[in-house]
Write a protein that holds these residues in place. Sequence first.
Motif, short mmCIF file in Angstrom:
data_model
loop_
_atom_site.label_atom_id
_atom_site.label_comp_id
_atom_site.label_asym_id
_atom_site.label_seq_id
_atom_site.Cartn_x
_atom_site.Cartn_y
_atom_site.Cartn_z
N LYS A 260 30.58 36.05 32.49
CA LYS A 260 31.38 37.17 31.98
C LYS A 260 30.49 38.34 31.58
O LYS A 260 30.81 39.50 31.86
CB LYS A 260 32.21 36.71 30.77
CG LYS A 260 33.21 37.75 30.29
CD LYS A 260 33.93 37.32 29.02
CE LYS A 260 34.73 36.07 29.24
NZ LYS A 260 35.53 35.69 28.07
N ASN B 293 31.49 43.98 37.88
CA ASN B 293 32.64 44.48 38.64
C ASN B 293 33.93 43.72 38.32
O ASN B 293 34.98 44.03 38.87
CB ASN B 293 32.37 44.47 40.14
CG ASN B 293 32.19 43.09 40.72
OD1 ASN B 293 32.41 42.08 40.07
ND2 ASN B 293 31.77 43.04 41.99
N GLY B 294 33.86 42.72 37.44
CA GLY B 294 35.04 42.04 36.95
C GLY B 294 35.74 41.11 37.92
O GLY B 294 36.91 40.80 37.75
N ASP B 295 35.02 40.63 38.94
CA ASP B 295 35.66 39.74 39.92
C ASP B 295 35.58 38.26 39.56
O ASP B 295 36.01 37.41 40.30
CB ASP B 295 35.12 39.98 41.33
CG ASP B 295 33.67 39.57 41.50
OD1 ASP B 295 33.00 39.23 40.49
OD2 ASP B 295 33.18 39.59 42.64
N GLY B 296 34.99 37.95 38.40
CA GLY B 296 34.92 36.57 37.94
C GLY B 296 33.72 35.79 38.44
O GLY B 296 33.59 34.60 38.17
N THR C 125 29.47 31.38 40.58
CA THR C 125 30.58 31.16 39.66
C THR C 125 30.08 30.41 38.43
O THR C 125 28.96 29.89 38.41
CB THR C 125 31.68 30.34 40.34
OG1 THR C 125 31.14 29.04 40.64
CG2 THR C 125 32.20 31.00 41.60
N LYS D 230 28.07 34.65 45.88
CA LYS D 230 28.51 34.81 44.50
C LYS D 230 28.19 33.54 43.73
O LYS D 230 28.27 32.44 44.27
CB LYS D 230 30.01 35.06 44.43
CG LYS D 230 30.42 36.36 45.07
CD LYS D 230 31.91 36.57 44.94
CE LYS D 230 32.27 37.90 45.56
NZ LYS D 230 33.66 38.25 45.28
N ASP E 100 28.91 39.84 34.94
CA ASP E 100 29.89 40.25 35.95
C ASP E 100 30.35 41.68 35.68
O ASP E 100 31.35 41.90 35.00
CB ASP E 100 31.07 39.28 35.94
CG ASP E 100 32.16 39.66 36.93
OD1 ASP E 100 31.87 40.40 37.90
OD2 ASP E 100 33.29 39.20 36.75
N ASP F 199 27.44 38.56 41.80
CA ASP F 199 26.80 38.70 43.10
C ASP F 199 25.30 38.93 42.89
O ASP F 199 24.83 39.03 41.76
CB ASP F 199 27.45 39.81 43.94
CG ASP F 199 27.36 41.18 43.30
OD1 ASP F 199 26.38 41.48 42.58
OD2 ASP F 199 28.28 41.98 43.52
N GLU G 49 24.31 41.99 40.77
CA GLU G 49 24.56 41.79 39.34
C GLU G 49 23.53 40.83 38.75
O GLU G 49 23.07 41.01 37.62
CB GLU G 49 25.97 41.23 39.12
CG GLU G 49 27.07 42.24 39.45
CD GLU G 49 28.44 41.61 39.53
OE1 GLU G 49 29.41 42.32 39.19
OE2 GLU G 49 28.57 40.44 39.95
#
Length: 85
Positions: A32, A37-40, A69, A67, A35, A43, A46
Amino acid sequence: MRKIMFAAVAAVALAAAGAASAQMPAPADIIKNWDKNGDGAVDKAEWTAAGRPAERFDAVDANKDGKVTAAELEAAMAAMRQRGG
């Protein structure tokens, strides 16, 4: 006397290890935070912007989708803990 000293040292080491792990943020909180760009997910851009080495990203991105997660980060952290790192 040696047994008592060993037990005391072991107790201090275990307490320190517990305190260190208690202070480590949860993988979801790390994701969080990084991240932007807020895509969860995080990348590679980031990841490196957060000061992490690019080659480490490739190791953590288990499914190679570009990405990371929270689940992938948790698995990587668990593997590191098992290796003693």
